[in-house]
Every structure is written in structure tokens, then in C-alpha cells.
Scaffold this motif. Structure first.
Motif, PDB file in Angstrom:
ATOM      1  N   HIS A  50      15.326  -0.711 -40.798  1.00 54.25           N
ATOM      2  CA  HIS A  50      14.292   0.197 -39.907  1.00 54.25           C
ATOM      3  C   HIS A  50      13.940   1.345 -40.432  1.00 54.25           C
TER       4      HIS A  50
ATOM      5  N   SER B 174      14.744   4.422 -39.095  1.00 50.00           N
ATOM      6  CA  SER B 174      15.386   5.330 -38.534  1.00 50.00           C
ATOM      7  C   SER B 174      16.212   6.117 -39.241  1.00 50.00           C
TER       8      SER B 174
ATOM      9  N   GLN C 290      15.657   9.679 -40.137  1.00 47.40           N
ATOM     10  CA  GLN C 290      15.800  10.822 -39.202  1.00 47.40           C
ATOM     11  C   GLN C 290      17.017  11.623 -39.673  1.00 47.40           C
TER      12      GLN C 290
ATOM     13  N   ARG D 179      14.211  -7.745 -42.820  1.00 50.06           N
ATOM     14  CA  ARG D 179      15.227  -8.211 -42.207  1.00 50.06           C
ATOM     15  C   ARG D 179      15.159  -9.897 -42.436  1.00 50.06           C
TER      16      ARG D 179
ATOM     17  N   GLN E  96       7.188   0.012 -40.425  1.00 50.91           N
ATOM     18  CA  GLN E  96       7.342   0.692 -39.304  1.00 50.91           C
ATOM     19  C   GLN E  96       6.752   2.252 -39.724  1.00 50.91           C
TER      20      GLN E  96
ATOM     21  N   GLU F 176       8.343   5.874 -38.234  1.00 45.04           N
ATOM     22  CA  GLU F 176       9.168   6.701 -37.409  1.00 45.04           C
ATOM     23  C   GLU F 176       8.808   8.026 -37.203  1.00 45.04           C
TER      24      GLU F 176
ATOM     25  N   THR G 193      19.492   6.196 -29.231  1.00 40.59           N
ATOM     26  CA  THR G 193      18.680   7.168 -28.247  1.00 40.59           C
ATOM     27  C   THR G 193      19.171   7.128 -26.925  1.00 40.59           C
TER      28      THR G 193
ATOM     29  N   GLY H 133       9.780   1.213 -30.132  1.00 43.59           N
ATOM     30  CA  GLY H 133      10.866   1.695 -29.535  1.00 43.59           C
ATOM     31  C   GLY H 133      11.286   3.190 -29.455  1.00 43.59           C
ATOM     32  N   CYS H 134      11.544   3.707 -28.494  1.00 42.95           N
ATOM     33  CA  CYS H 134      11.721   5.278 -28.583  1.00 42.95           C
ATOM     34  C   CYS H 134      12.729   5.655 -27.567  1.00 42.95           C
TER      35      CYS H 134
ATOM     36  N   ALA I  89      12.650  10.437 -30.675  1.00 40.34           N
ATOM     37  CA  ALA I  89      12.512   9.535 -31.809  1.00 40.34           C
ATOM     38  C   ALA I  89      11.681   8.285 -31.367  1.00 40.34           C
ATOM     39  N   VAL I  90      10.984   7.954 -32.292  1.00 44.25           N
ATOM     40  CA  VAL I  90      10.213   6.744 -31.976  1.00 44.25           C
ATOM     41  C   VAL I  90       9.979   5.703 -33.231  1.00 44.25           C
ATOM     42  N   GLY I  91       9.875   4.541 -33.116  1.00 44.15           N
ATOM     43  CA  GLY I  91       9.889   3.608 -34.290  1.00 44.15           C
ATOM     44  C   GLY I  91       8.850   2.669 -33.976  1.00 44.15           C
TER      45      GLY I  91
HETATM   46  N1  DAH Z   1      14.684   1.480 -35.211  1.00 39.84           N
HETATM   47  C1  DAH Z   1      14.164   0.553 -34.086  1.00 39.84           C
HETATM   48  C2  DAH Z   1      14.159  -0.644 -34.470  1.00 39.84           C
HETATM   49  O1  DAH Z   1      13.864  -0.926 -35.628  1.00 39.84           O
HETATM   50  C3  DAH Z   1      13.133   1.162 -33.438  1.00 39.84           C
HETATM   51  C4  DAH Z   1      13.367   2.528 -32.451  1.00 39.84           C
HETATM   52  C5  DAH Z   1      13.730   2.399 -31.396  1.00 39.84           C
HETATM   53  C6  DAH Z   1      13.356   3.775 -33.387  1.00 39.84           C
HETATM   54  C7  DAH Z   1      14.124   3.545 -30.861  1.00 39.84           C
HETATM   55  C8  DAH Z   1      13.598   4.810 -32.618  1.00 39.84           C
HETATM   56  C9  DAH Z   1      13.789   4.893 -31.429  1.00 39.84           C
HETATM   57  O2  DAH Z   1      13.367   5.923 -33.345  1.00 39.84           O
HETATM   58  O3  DAH Z   1      13.880   5.978 -30.721  1.00 39.84           O
HETATM   59  O4  DAH Z   1      13.960  -1.570 -33.765  1.00 39.84           O
END
Ligand code: DAH
Length: 338
Positions: free
Chosen positions: A174, A176, A179, A200, A214, A216, A257, A283-284, A306-308
Motif C-alpha cells: 500500500h 501508507s 506517511q 499484492r 493508490q 495516499e 488509524t 479506506g481512511c 490519512a486516506v488510501g
Molecule cells: N493502506 C490501506 C490499504 O491499502 C488503505 C488505507 C486505509 C489507507 C486507511 C489509509 C487509511 O491511509 O487511513 O488497504
């Protein structure tokens, strides 16, 4: 003597080539011109010739003149024919020639659009490495040592870890881990968007592929709240999918998170019994204090979200594409449509 001149001029005229209208005009002036034409001048020399030779001389010059005229006439005819033949080659009813230009891949188009909207919302773009350490990809993000995501099933491990302390190298699963890198490198306030490929080791199907993209988001400052997260995501979704987009915010769980949520977008599908279905696009959540601690940021002072988000999913929704694998087949019949 005069006959020599006639012969020389005949040779000269015979060796001339006439390939354009300009050349035809030059030829005419040079030989048949009323004042300076070489043949015309021969006529005027008739008085210098003994009277008994004059008839023969006149006959010869006349013959030369008509030879030159015939040559000129023939050349003009040929030129005229070539021109009209050339015009017949141009079919004005044919469509114009198309300029075959490449287009950006639909994923690139969606990614560019997402980043453009985010820039307007104040997010800077940053990129992290695709080969990551286990520490950045998992440990620093608060994954417990026995978390199933570390399983050989999901993660591609890379031989020869570059840094023993950071554990084995992996293809990031991912975006993330970026970050952590951003927070280690810079002091808050931070507002960044990280686009990139992730990998993956999953069974390939219409909805999952071994690599995907993705974006982020990370926003860290004093007093950042979940309400800001929600409004930012709604603004992004409206700009990308249109004002009447339907969104669903669902509670979820991620190690990095707390609280966490997932966002679904309603996708219209005429063939579906319900007329469409919810599609998860991201996801976040609020950054977990342990993640701040891993990156050396004081969780008592700062909060953040944070968001992905999944670029393939968002592109599929935008264009009504129903198989993720089409993005990676490089079939021009598919790519040409965007
Ligand atoms: N990294 C997660 C994934 O690949 C997605 C994700 C979820 C990113 C929540 C985030 C977060 O920054 O806050 O499934």
C-alpha cells in the motif's frame, strides 16, 4: 555560313527541355520573341544574304520557326494534361487525413484528475519507493508482528534486504508507508498526496490484480478532526464523479488509524437486480498515536487524518469498466476509447 547558323540554332532548340510554364515562356521569348528572338533575328539578316540564296534561306528559317512553334505547342499541351491529371488525383470527397495521436491511459487520466483536485484543496504531491522495508510497510504502521497481511499470501518479499535493521524488503502492499517517510522528513503542518503503484500476491480476477494504484493522503496539524476528513472526501468525490454522487461512510478497522472508515460510491448498473451496487473506493481514519510515535511526532500535540484510495476502482466507476484486468492488457481497442 547562314545555313551553319540555322543548323546550330536547330541543334540548340532540339536540346531544350520544357517542363513548366515558366520554361515555356522563356523558350518562346528566347527563340520566337518579336524583337530579340533568335529565329526572328535570323529573318532580319536576310538582307545580308546574296539575293539568289534568299529563297532557300527564307524557307529554312521558316521551317526552323515552325519546328520551334511545334515543340512549344507540344510542351504546353503536355503540361496542361499533367495538371488536370494531378487535379483528378485529389478526391475532395475523401475524409481528411487523421492525425494519429496517442492518448493517456485511463488510469493516468483519473490519477491526474485526482491530483489536480487535491492540489486545489492544498495537497502537495510526494512519491515514495516501491521497494519498501518491512518496517515502513508494516511495523511503523502499527501492524502487530503476527498480522495476516504480512503473510506470504499477500506480500511479495524481495531477496537481499538493503537494510538489515529495517527487516526484509517487500514490494509495498500500500502507499501508507509513505506517511512514515514524510513525517520523518518534515515537521507538521503536513498536507500531502502520494500516488503510486502497490503490489499484492493475490489471485487474479475481474476485481483484483497483482499490482494496482493508490493515492495516499496525509494531513497533520494541531486540532485536525474527523469532520474535516469527511468534508475533504466529499469534495473530492463530487469533483470527480459529479455533484449528485452517492457516498456511504462505513466504520472499519485499520491498524494505523483510529477511528477508521471505508467509503463506498454507488455505481449504476442497468443489468443489476438493484439497479447498481456500492463500490468501496477508499479506506481512511484518524492517524493512530502509535504511528505518530514511530515517525517521531508528538501525538499529544498533533492529530491528523490519512486516506488510501484505489485508483483502479475509481476509474472503473468513472467509465463503467467492469474488469480490472483490461487496464493491464494494453489492448488498443480498449485504450482507444479514452
Ligand atoms: N493502506 C490501506 C490499504 O491499502 C488503505 C488505507 C486505509 C489507507 C486507511 C489509509 C487509511 O491511509 O487511513 O488497504
Amino acid at each position: 555560313m547562314p545555313d551553319d547558323r540555322i543548323d546550330a540554332l536547330r541543334d540548340q532548340i532540339e536540346s531544350e527541355t520544357i517542363e513548366s510554364e515558366e520554361e515555356a515562356e522563356t523558350f518562346r521569348i528566347q527563340y520566337l520573341g518579336r524583337k530579340q528572338g533568335k529565329i526572328t533575328k535570323l529573318f532580319s539578316q536576310i538582307s545580308e544574304i546574296p539575293p539568289e540564296e534568299r529563297p532557300a534561306f527564307g524557307k529554312n528559317v521558316n521551317a526552323l520557326k515552325s519546328m520551334a512553334e511545334t515543340k512549344l505547342e507540344a510542351a504546353l499541351q503536355t503540361l496542361k494534361r499533367d495538371q488536370s491529371a494531378g487535379a483528378a488525383d485529389i478526391d475532395l470527397t475523401l475524409p481528411g487525413r487523421r492525425d494519429f495521436r496517442g492518448t493517456l491511459h485511463p488510469l493516468t487520466q483519473t490519477l491526474n484528475e485526482i491530483l489536480r483536485i487535491l492540489r486545489r484543496l492544498g495537497f502537495e504531491t510526494y512519491e515514495g519507493p516501491e521497494v519498501e522495508s518491512d518496517w515502513h510497510n508494516f511495523t511503523a504502521l502499527n501492524f502487530p508482528p503476527d498480522h495476516p497481511a504480512r503473510d506470504m499470501q499477500d506480500t511479495f518479499f524481495v531477496k537481499d534486504a538493503p537494510d538489515a535493521e529495517e527487516g526484509p524488503a517487500v514490494l509495498r502492499t500500500h502507499t501508507s508507508p509513505a506517511q512514515i517517510r514524510i513525517m520523518q522528513a518534515q515537521e507538521p503542518p503536513l498536507r500531502v498526496a502520494v500516488p503510486g503503484r502497490v503490489y499484492r500476491n493475490e489471485a487474479i480476477s475481474y476485481k483484483s490484480f497483482c499490482l494496482f494504484h493508490q493515492v495516499e493522503l496525509l494531513y497533520v496539524d494541531e486540532g485536525v478532526s474527523m469532520a474535516e476528513l469527511k468534508q475533504t472526501l466529499f469534495a473530492l468525490a463530487r469533483a470527480l464523479f459529479g455533484e449528485d454522487v452517492r457516498l456511504r461512510f462505513r466504520p472499519s478497522y485499520f491498524p494505523f488509524t483510529e477511528p477508521s472508515a471505508e467509503v463506498d460510491v454507488w455505481g449504476e448498473k442497468p443489468d443489476h437486480p438493484d439497479g447498481g451496487e456500492w463500490m468501496e473506493i477508499l479506506g481512511c481514519g484518524m492517524v493512530h498515536p502509535n504511528v505518530f510515535r514511530s515517525a517521531g511526532i508528538d501525538p499529544e500535540r498533533y492529530t491528523g487524518y490519512a486516506v488510501g484510495m484505489g485508483v483502479e476502482r475509481m476509474t472503473m466507476l468513472r467509465y463503467g469498466i467492469d474488469d480490472i484486468r483490461t487496464f493491464y492488457e494494453n489492448d488498443v481497442r480498449f485504450l482507444d476509447q479514452f
